[in-house]
Write a protein that holds these residues in place. Structure first.
Motif, short mmCIF file in Angstrom:
data_model
loop_
_atom_site.label_atom_id
_atom_site.label_comp_id
_atom_site.label_asym_id
_atom_site.label_seq_id
_atom_site.Cartn_x
_atom_site.Cartn_y
_atom_site.Cartn_z
N PRO A 43 -18.43 9.93 -1.94
CA PRO A 43 -19.24 9.89 -3.07
C PRO A 43 -18.22 9.57 -4.45
CG PRO A 43 -18.80 12.23 -2.20
CD PRO A 43 -18.41 11.18 -1.16
N ALA A 44 -16.88 10.20 -4.25
CA ALA A 44 -16.15 9.88 -5.28
C ALA A 44 -15.75 8.39 -5.71
CB ALA A 44 -14.78 10.46 -5.17
N LEU A 45 -15.80 7.60 -4.54
CA LEU A 45 -15.44 6.11 -4.76
C LEU A 45 -16.69 5.44 -5.20
CD1 LEU A 45 -13.57 3.90 -4.24
CD2 LEU A 45 -14.40 3.64 -1.94
N GLU A 80 -4.32 5.19 -4.60
CA GLU A 80 -5.92 5.61 -4.72
C GLU A 80 -6.58 5.06 -3.09
OE1 GLU A 80 -7.49 5.65 -9.37
OE2 GLU A 80 -6.55 3.69 -8.25
N ILE A 81 -6.20 3.84 -2.92
CA ILE A 81 -6.72 3.29 -1.74
C ILE A 81 -6.22 4.14 -0.38
CG2 ILE A 81 -6.76 1.19 -0.35
CD1 ILE A 81 -6.94 -0.38 -2.83
N ASP A 82 -5.04 4.53 -0.47
CA ASP A 82 -4.48 5.16 0.48
C ASP A 82 -5.39 6.50 0.70
OD1 ASP A 82 -2.61 3.20 1.18
OD2 ASP A 82 -0.93 4.40 0.05
N ALA A 83 -5.49 7.16 -0.63
CA ALA A 83 -6.15 8.40 -0.33
C ALA A 83 -7.71 8.27 0.09
CB ALA A 83 -6.40 9.04 -1.72
N TYR A 84 -8.20 6.98 -0.02
CA TYR A 84 -9.87 6.83 0.51
C TYR A 84 -9.63 6.53 1.99
CZ TYR A 84 -11.53 6.88 -4.24
OH TYR A 84 -11.86 7.21 -5.50
N ALA A 85 -8.56 5.97 2.27
CA ALA A 85 -8.21 5.47 3.93
C ALA A 85 -8.19 7.05 4.73
CB ALA A 85 -7.10 4.59 3.87
N ALA A 86 -7.27 7.76 4.02
CA ALA A 86 -7.14 9.24 4.70
C ALA A 86 -8.39 9.96 5.00
CB ALA A 86 -5.89 9.78 4.10
N GLY A 87 -9.35 9.71 3.89
CA GLY A 87 -10.65 10.54 3.98
C GLY A 87 -11.81 9.87 4.52
N ASN A 88 -11.53 8.54 5.01
CA ASN A 88 -12.68 8.04 5.62
C ASN A 88 -12.43 7.14 6.75
OD1 ASN A 88 -15.02 8.05 3.36
ND2 ASN A 88 -13.17 7.62 2.15
N GLU A 89 -13.45 6.82 7.54
CA GLU A 89 -13.32 6.22 8.92
C GLU A 89 -13.33 4.60 9.00
OE1 GLU A 89 -16.24 8.34 11.14
OE2 GLU A 89 -15.40 10.16 11.02
N VAL A 90 -14.10 4.09 7.96
CA VAL A 90 -13.89 2.68 7.90
C VAL A 90 -14.24 2.27 6.54
CG1 VAL A 90 -16.58 2.52 8.17
CG2 VAL A 90 -15.45 0.73 8.99
N VAL A 125 -6.60 -2.72 0.76
CA VAL A 125 -7.34 -1.80 1.71
C VAL A 125 -7.36 -2.22 3.09
CG1 VAL A 125 -9.97 -1.68 2.45
CG2 VAL A 125 -9.49 -1.89 0.05
N SER A 126 -7.17 -3.58 3.40
CA SER A 126 -6.81 -3.72 4.86
C SER A 126 -5.40 -3.07 5.29
CB SER A 126 -6.62 -5.35 5.02
OG SER A 126 -7.93 -5.91 4.67
N ALA A 127 -4.47 -3.14 4.33
CA ALA A 127 -3.33 -2.51 5.02
C ALA A 127 -3.42 -1.08 5.11
CB ALA A 127 -2.06 -2.77 3.67
#
Length: 196
Positions: A43-45, A80-90, A125-127
């Protein structure tokens, strides 16, 4: 799955082109809302992109036939992207290109080629997601060809949605969730280089 949905076109989803390519729709289901019907979308993204769109959208008229809404792609930091990667699966990255009759795709950044901001988004995002062992899908909401050769090996899948009309978001979600098989045949050949 928990989905981190990136790209301004997830909000500014293109149901059709301009002029004769336009669709007089009663409504349009954008891609992020379609995804949210079947997945847990961050939701934040999503709120970040909605707010950016509302503050930066530009409306223009196409020959009195269509209103074209455009918006630049916002930048996100790698942190910011690293944080979204930590909290999501895809990750799902939606990239879009509008079109109208009378003009061809140009071999410039932001048209046939990704803009610098779009390229950085795909790269970062890919990295970030791959470092966490997670997958990245790109959805192309575009009327025609654009370069994929420069970045296709950085992502796990590319879904060509073209301009799918008023149910765009629901159609994309059905394809990504496996409700239906993305078995359509391409109406165009995507060239490896613009010169081709």
């Amino acid at each position: 799955s928990k989905v981190a949905s990136f790209g301004i076109t997830q909000i500014n989803t293109l149901k059709g082109g301009a002029g004769s390519g336009d669709v007089n729709a009663a409504y349009t289901v954008n891609i992020v809302d379609g995804l949210a019907q079947q997945f847990s979308v961050d939701p934040a993204l999503a709120d970040f992109y909605r707010t950016f769109f509302e503050q930066n959208k530009i409306s223009s008229d196409f020959n009195g036939l269509s209103t074209i809404i455009s918006c630049p792609e916002p930048s996100l930091s790698r942190a910011e992207i690293d944080a979204y990667a930590a909290g999501n699966e895809v990750a799902v990255i939606t990239l879009g290109r509008n079109s109208a009759q009378g003009s061809d795709r140009q071999n410039v950044k932001g048209d046939y080629l990704l803009s610098d901001v779009e390229q950085a988004l795909v790269d970062d995002v890919s990295a970030a997601f791959h470092a966490a062992g997670k997958r990245v899908v790109v959805v192309l909401n575009t009327s025609g060809v654009m370069d994929t050769s420069a970045w296709k090996d950085k992502v796990d899948a590319i879904l060509l949605a073209y301009m799918p009309g008023q149910e765009a978001g629901n159609a994309v979600a059905d394809l990504l969730s496996g409700v239906v098989n993305p078995s359509g045949k391409l109406a165009q050949t995507f060239p490896a280089r613009y010169d081709d």
